[in-house]
Design a protein around this motif. Structure first.
Motif, PDB file in Angstrom:
ATOM      1  N   TYR B 166      -0.732   7.809 -31.975  1.00 57.62           N
ATOM      2  CA  TYR B 166      -1.639   8.996 -32.261  1.00 57.62           C
ATOM      3  C   TYR B 166      -0.654  10.199 -32.154  1.00 57.62           C
ATOM      4  CZ  TYR B 166      -5.272  12.502 -32.055  1.00 57.62           C
ATOM      5  OH  TYR B 166      -6.126  13.689 -32.237  1.00 57.62           O
ATOM      6  N   LEU B 167       0.057  10.314 -30.873  1.00 53.99           N
ATOM      7  CA  LEU B 167       0.628  11.310 -30.378  1.00 53.99           C
ATOM      8  C   LEU B 167       2.104  11.563 -31.442  1.00 53.99           C
ATOM      9  CD1 LEU B 167       0.369  11.390 -26.716  1.00 53.99           C
ATOM     10  CD2 LEU B 167      -0.557  12.916 -28.370  1.00 53.99           C
ATOM     11  N   VAL B 168       2.367  10.668 -32.201  1.00 50.69           N
ATOM     12  CA  VAL B 168       3.415  10.811 -33.295  1.00 50.69           C
ATOM     13  C   VAL B 168       3.005  11.252 -34.562  1.00 50.69           C
ATOM     14  CG1 VAL B 168       5.168   9.531 -34.485  1.00 50.69           C
ATOM     15  CG2 VAL B 168       4.867   9.093 -32.082  1.00 50.69           C
ATOM     16  N   TRP B 169       1.651  10.561 -34.821  1.00 53.30           N
ATOM     17  CA  TRP B 169       0.964  10.748 -36.150  1.00 53.30           C
ATOM     18  C   TRP B 169       0.365  12.118 -36.452  1.00 53.30           C
ATOM     19  CZ3 TRP B 169      -4.162  12.608 -36.755  1.00 53.30           C
ATOM     20  CH2 TRP B 169      -4.696  12.385 -37.855  1.00 53.30           C
ATOM     21  N   ILE B 170       0.272  12.822 -35.233  1.00 54.20           N
ATOM     22  CA  ILE B 170      -0.312  14.282 -35.325  1.00 54.20           C
ATOM     23  C   ILE B 170       0.647  15.359 -35.873  1.00 54.20           C
ATOM     24  CG2 ILE B 170      -2.181  14.324 -33.418  1.00 54.20           C
ATOM     25  CD1 ILE B 170      -0.054  15.254 -31.676  1.00 54.20           C
ATOM     26  N   HIS B 171       1.811  15.027 -36.063  1.00 55.93           N
ATOM     27  CA  HIS B 171       2.716  15.680 -36.487  1.00 55.93           C
ATOM     28  C   HIS B 171       3.057  15.749 -37.991  1.00 55.93           C
ATOM     29  CE1 HIS B 171       4.348  15.112 -32.235  1.00 55.93           C
ATOM     30  NE2 HIS B 171       4.883  16.253 -32.421  1.00 55.93           N
ATOM     31  N   ALA B 172       3.179  17.221 -38.257  1.00 58.06           N
ATOM     32  CA  ALA B 172       3.103  17.372 -39.845  1.00 58.06           C
ATOM     33  C   ALA B 172       4.720  17.342 -40.279  1.00 58.06           C
ATOM     34  CB  ALA B 172       2.401  18.620 -40.116  1.00 58.06           C
ATOM     35  N   LEU B 173       5.396  16.523 -39.968  1.00 62.63           N
ATOM     36  CA  LEU B 173       6.789  16.353 -40.293  1.00 62.63           C
ATOM     37  C   LEU B 173       7.395  15.079 -40.851  1.00 62.63           C
ATOM     38  CD1 LEU B 173       7.931  17.654 -36.910  1.00 62.63           C
ATOM     39  CD2 LEU B 173       8.009  18.869 -38.793  1.00 62.63           C
ATOM     40  N   SER B 174       8.375  15.094 -41.491  1.00 61.37           N
ATOM     41  CA  SER B 174       8.952  13.644 -42.068  1.00 61.37           C
ATOM     42  C   SER B 174       9.706  13.022 -40.919  1.00 61.37           C
ATOM     43  CB  SER B 174       9.868  14.060 -43.209  1.00 61.37           C
ATOM     44  OG  SER B 174      10.820  14.657 -42.863  1.00 61.37           O
ATOM     45  N   PRO B 175       9.992  11.838 -41.266  1.00 61.88           N
ATOM     46  CA  PRO B 175      10.737  11.181 -39.857  1.00 61.88           C
ATOM     47  C   PRO B 175      12.011  11.841 -39.465  1.00 61.88           C
ATOM     48  CG  PRO B 175       9.703   9.467 -41.297  1.00 61.88           C
ATOM     49  CD  PRO B 175       9.429  10.688 -41.862  1.00 61.88           C
ATOM     50  N   SER B 267      15.102   4.389 -36.309  1.00 63.35           N
ATOM     51  CA  SER B 267      14.076   5.293 -35.916  1.00 63.35           C
ATOM     52  C   SER B 267      13.234   5.781 -37.097  1.00 63.35           C
ATOM     53  CB  SER B 267      14.357   6.455 -35.020  1.00 63.35           C
ATOM     54  OG  SER B 267      15.011   6.066 -33.785  1.00 63.35           O
ATOM     55  N   VAL B 268      13.844   6.192 -38.219  1.00 67.90           N
ATOM     56  CA  VAL B 268      13.546   6.622 -39.660  1.00 67.90           C
ATOM     57  C   VAL B 268      12.589   5.452 -40.158  1.00 67.90           C
ATOM     58  CG1 VAL B 268      14.064   7.334 -41.872  1.00 67.90           C
ATOM     59  CG2 VAL B 268      15.209   8.400 -39.941  1.00 67.90           C
ATOM     60  N   ARG B 269      13.094   4.401 -40.070  1.00 68.88           N
ATOM     61  CA  ARG B 269      12.239   3.164 -40.405  1.00 68.88           C
ATOM     62  C   ARG B 269      11.220   2.874 -39.913  1.00 68.88           C
ATOM     63  NH1 ARG B 269      16.121  -1.531 -40.939  1.00 68.88           N
ATOM     64  NH2 ARG B 269      15.125  -2.347 -38.900  1.00 68.88           N
TER      65      ARG B 269
END
Lengths: 203, 276
Positions: B166-175, B267-269
């Motif tokens: 959840y704490l990663v999902w909240i970011h409006a950013l690409s990987p 990480s990107v993957r």
């Protein structure tokens, strides 16, 4: 505004959600009601995109995920982070500049204390405040009334009404039908992973 | 681990006559980590009060034991006994929790790794400050450089814990944007934390500026690797082979040339399903 088409989800052989199709419009409040384990939280996780699924979700937004505010059933807080810092973390994540969180502290939470020391209800209220600060277009609230005192329940109901007036889309889950009756425009009953009934409450 | 610990001990006692006190502070730091509210709350829920106290006492003494052995080897009998008693006593209380103190942090504006990490590891940062004072008082540049390395090592530790999806999902950013954001913030905050230490070295040990630059450069490279490593297997935490790769890179820094791009690609993957 957001359309779910033939959404199915299974964990191995265990089917959790079967062929769910739902439409969600702007300025409406939707309820998803079902007993514990009926698949409400899994459905929400599929909608927000953290669970893979079969089917399609279409919306007016190219980046739907960045317009959704999601309130988890049991919000998680790391130790050693204050309420104020949690609000800042969620605002920063969506690029929202929020310098005065005190005016947004609708539940009068002790923002300068560690959030992990909050009670269950306070944690839920903090998580709710955080997604409100994010200024989303769609709000998905998983059991927002659970563990929250009566006064805060009334505040949450008022917030939902205001969000509806602001033409936001709100989806709420509960395992108790009567909880949603007062708030929702339409309630979908989820039973064993299937929508078995849809009721237009205020019509 | 035993070899690294023995090497650390030998080095510490070689460079400073205050090594025994450094030891005591490190033990106190570790004990403070073990008395963290979340884990003590969990233990209290699952065990009786008596069992809880025994578990905490065993934990604290187990952590302190290698340090106590080190002190005995270097014939610091009194301090060894003192650490044993303090470790046992600390299992019965957490000063910070009892006083309901929120540790102030300079990293409040962009939470969360440095905000939490600083609060959890402030005793080690205080220890680094103490080492720096000793370095100046006893004109020991190596000890000062060791303090800088210690600060950078602590910064790496901030990224050892994986967060919920959840704490990663909240970011409006690409990987790639998300990773760039995380790495640049880590480097900025680590630089800020190192700045007072580096300034002292530049004032008192100017001839060691080259070593300082080398330690700092290596430190931030390892820090960037730690940040990327955190997400390379996300949402799973760092696994044993990954930890071994990181550990090996400490003895062979050119490994970073392989590790950095490898962790970045992974990480990107791993972040793609959550952020897109």
């Amino acid at each position: 505004m957001m359309h779910i088409e033939h959404l199915s989800k299974s964990y191995g052989a265990h089917i959790v959600l079967r062929d769910i199709s739902l439409d969600f419009e702007k300025g409406k409040v939707y309820g998803i009601v079902g007993e514990n384990g009926s698949g409400k939280t899994t459905l929400f996780k599929c909608i927000i995109g953290i669970e893979p699924f079969h089917g399609h979700i279409r919306s007016d937004y190219a980046d739907l995920k960045d317009h959704i505010g999601y309130l988890p059933t049991d919000p998680y807080f790391f130790s050693k982070i204050t309420g104020r810092e949690y609000l800042r973390l969620l605002a920063n994540a969506r690029g929202v500049v929020e310098n005065d969180v005190d005016t947004k502290n609708i539940f009068d939470l002790p923002l300068d204390q560690y959030a992990s020391n909050y009670s269950t209800g306070m944690k839920k209220k903090l998580a709710m405040t955080a997604i409100l600060i994010q200024q989303n277009d769609i709000y998905i609230l998983d059991e927002p009334y659970n563990g929250v005192d009566i006064h805060s329940n009334m505040i949450i109901t008022e917030i939902i009404d205001r969000l509806r007036n602001l033409q936001k889309t709100i989806i709420i889950s509960s395992h108790i039908f009567s909880t949603l009756k007062e708030t929702c425009d339409q309630i979908h009953v989820l039973d064993q992973g299937q929508i078995t009934r849809s009721v237009g409450v205020q019509n | 681990m035993a070899i690294i610990f023995s090497g650390f001990t030998a080095y510490l006692f070689y460079v400073s006559s205050f090594a025994s006190y450094v030891y005591a502070l490190v033990v106190l730091g570790f004990s403070s980590l073990l008395s963290e509210a979340g884990r003590t709350g969990f233990l209290k829920q699952h065990f009786s009060q008596q069992q809880f106290l025994i578990i905490r006492c065993v934990e604290n003494i187990t952590v302190a034991l290698p340090f106590i052995v080190g002190l005995i080897i270097y014939q610091e009998w009194l301090l060894a006994l003192g650490i044993l008693i303090i470790s046992a006593a600390l299992s019965y209380t957490s000063i910070e929790r009892n006083l309901n103190i929120v540790i102030p942090t300079p990293f409040y504006k962009y939470p969360f790794e440095f905000t939490i990490g600083f609060r959890k590891n402030y005793p080690v940062i205080i220890l680094a400050g103490f080492l720096m004072v000793m370095a100046v008082l006893y004109d020991n540049a190596n000890l000062g450089l060791f303090a800088v390395a210690l600060v950078l090592l602590v910064c790496m530790m901030f990224y050892m814990q994986s967060e919920p999806v959840y704490l990663v999902w909240i970011h409006a950013l690409s990987p790639p944007q998300f990773l760039l954001n995380k790495v640049s913030l880590a480097l900025l905050y680590a630089t800020l934390l190192c700045l007072p230490f580096a300034t002292v070295i530049l004032i008192f040990f100017m001839s060691h500026a080259g070593y300082l630059a080398m330690i700092f450069l290596l430190g931030i490279l390892y820090l960037a690797t730690a940040v990327l490593g955190k997400y390379a297997f996300f949402p799973a935490p760092m696994n044993v082979p990954q930890g071994l790769l990181m550990a090996f890179s400490f003895s062979f820094p050119p490994m970073l040339l392989f590790l950095l791009p490898y962790f970045y690609r992974r990480s990107v993957r791993q972040l793609k399903p959550v952020l897109q």
